[in-house]
Design an enzyme around this catalytic site. Structure first.
Site, mmCIF file in Angstrom:
data_model
loop_
_atom_site.group_PDB
_atom_site.id
_atom_site.type_symbol
_atom_site.label_atom_id
_atom_site.label_comp_id
_atom_site.label_asym_id
_atom_site.label_seq_id
_atom_site.Cartn_x
_atom_site.Cartn_y
_atom_site.Cartn_z
ATOM 1 N N ASP A 50 78.646 75.342 -5.643
ATOM 2 C CA ASP A 50 79.986 75.519 -6.200
ATOM 3 C C ASP A 50 80.587 76.835 -5.722
ATOM 4 O O ASP A 50 79.875 77.728 -5.251
ATOM 5 C CB ASP A 50 79.919 75.504 -7.731
ATOM 6 C CG ASP A 50 79.620 74.104 -8.254
ATOM 7 O OD1 ASP A 50 79.960 73.125 -7.545
ATOM 8 O OD2 ASP A 50 79.032 73.998 -9.345
ATOM 9 N N HIS A 101 68.761 84.423 17.644
ATOM 10 C CA HIS A 101 67.476 83.731 17.775
ATOM 11 C C HIS A 101 67.521 82.577 18.790
ATOM 12 O O HIS A 101 66.481 82.024 19.126
ATOM 13 C CB HIS A 101 66.978 83.293 16.404
ATOM 14 C CG HIS A 101 66.748 84.473 15.507
ATOM 15 N ND1 HIS A 101 65.726 85.371 15.719
ATOM 16 C CD2 HIS A 101 67.464 84.962 14.456
ATOM 17 C CE1 HIS A 101 65.804 86.339 14.821
ATOM 18 N NE2 HIS A 101 66.841 86.119 14.038
ATOM 19 N N TYR A 125 64.389 77.392 14.119
ATOM 20 C CA TYR A 125 65.740 77.878 13.773
ATOM 21 C C TYR A 125 66.518 78.211 15.053
ATOM 22 O O TYR A 125 67.677 77.807 15.207
ATOM 23 C CB TYR A 125 65.591 79.106 12.864
ATOM 24 C CG TYR A 125 66.872 79.845 12.585
ATOM 25 C CD1 TYR A 125 67.766 79.383 11.622
ATOM 26 C CD2 TYR A 125 67.184 81.021 13.269
ATOM 27 C CE1 TYR A 125 68.947 80.075 11.365
ATOM 28 C CE2 TYR A 125 68.350 81.714 13.012
ATOM 29 C CZ TYR A 125 69.233 81.237 12.058
ATOM 30 O OH TYR A 125 70.394 81.915 11.801
HETATM 31 C C1 15L Z 1 69.658 85.300 11.716
HETATM 32 O O1 15L Z 1 70.194 84.479 12.456
HETATM 33 C C2 15L Z 1 69.240 84.935 10.346
HETATM 34 O O2 15L Z 1 70.115 84.008 9.735
HETATM 35 C C3 15L Z 1 69.063 86.127 9.451
HETATM 36 O O3 15L Z 1 68.274 85.708 8.352
HETATM 37 C C4 15L Z 1 68.389 87.315 10.177
HETATM 38 O O4 15L Z 1 67.086 86.986 10.499
HETATM 39 C C5 15L Z 1 69.139 87.645 11.456
HETATM 40 O O5 15L Z 1 69.280 86.509 12.266
HETATM 41 C C6 15L Z 1 68.438 88.758 12.273
HETATM 42 O O6 15L Z 1 68.036 88.511 13.411
HETATM 43 O O7 15L Z 1 68.315 89.854 11.737
#
Ligand code: 15L
Length: 270
Positions: free
Chosen positions: A34, A113, A136
């Site tokens: 929400d 990442h 991820y």
């Molecule tokens: C990201 O993409 C993540 O969503 C976040 O949790 C952090 O890990 C960030 O990168 C990072 O690399 O610090």
């Protein structure tokens, strides 16, 4: 501009919603959660699972949208099915609705990442090959690829922002290089929404950090001019034993063995 922000209840989402309102945009929020209690009443809100293409299309039917900021996704490592749903199904649902409702512009929350296994050596360009550090990261690589497909097929305009660490302030040695300040996050999104004719473009979503690892020039070419520098916080950061290991790869802890997990099923216990 009337902008749909997916993942609007999240950490980055709330910053972006407030920033876009301050810049004079109309904002439509979408999230499984929400609306946060402190959200201004002017924000239209849809409590919807962004991975559900019918529900997302209904939102596009109900709102007259000019652009999308797509932030909805599981923000850390998870099993592969979770990643595919939260990164690819959501992006595909949004892109399909954009095509159906003639909405052209999308700003996408990719991540460092996507190239997290790249060694920390020279300044990293946006043309460096995909080198994910986690499922991820694989999700972000695939998300960028999906955007590129819809740009080529349907003339969508897409800016993928490989975000570093969006935090109120940097909290580790690594973050002195990877920090994205909340104010710069808003500047980044505004540039992504307004850059003329980006086609499919990638930028690094980081502040102008003295110790930065990523080439800011592609973002600058799109109008992203970061103004903050993590160095202002350097004397508050305490060294930690893991700093050296975190500094070996762009992805920091995500690129370390501690983040390894199987594609299916639960992660091993600590
Ligand atoms: C990201 O993409 C993540 O969503 C976040 O949790 C952090 O890990 C960030 O990168 C990072 O690399 O610090």
């Amino acid at each position: 501009m009337r902008v749909l922000v997916t993942g609007a209840a999240g950490k980055v989402g709330q910053v972006v919603v407030h920033g876009l309102l301050d810049l004079g945009h109309e904002v439509v929020g979408l999230d499984r959660a929400d609306a946060p209690a402190d959200l201004p009443a002017v924000v239209a809100w849809h409590t919807v699972d962004c991975a559900d293409p019918v529900a997302v299309d209904d939102v596009f039917s109900a709102e007259r949208l000019d652009a999308v900021v797509h932030l909805a996704a599981h923000p850390v490592e998870a099993d592969l099915p979770t990643i595919l749903t939260s990164h690819l199904h959501t992006a595909a649902a949004v892109l399909e609705a954009m095509v159906a409702h003639d909405v052209r512009r999308i700003v996408y929350a990719s991540s460092n990442h996507a190239v997290g296994r790249a060694a920390r050596t020279d300044l990293l360009g946006v043309d460096t090959p995909p080198r994910p550090d986690t499922f991820y990261g694989v999700g972000k690589v695939a998300g960028e690829a999906l955007l590129s497909l819809y740009v080529d097929r349907y003339g969508i305009e897409a800016v993928a922002c490989r975000i570093g660490s969006m935090l109120p302030e940097p909290t580790s040695v690594r973050a002195l290089s990877t920090w994205l300040s909340p104010a710069d996050a808003v500047r980044m999104v505004q540039a992504g929404l307004t850059a003329p004719d980006p086609g499919f473009a990638v930028l690094y979503g980081v502040s102008a950090n003295t110790r930065g690892w990523w080439d800011l020039a592609p973002g600058q070419a799109l109008g992203y001019a970061p103004q903050d520098d993590a160095e202002a916080y350097a004397d508050r950061i305490e060294a930690r034993p893991q700093d050296a290991a975190e500094g070996r790869h762009v992805g920091g802890p995500f690129a370390m063995d501690q983040s390894n997990r199987p594609a299916f099923g639960d992660a091993p216990e600590d």
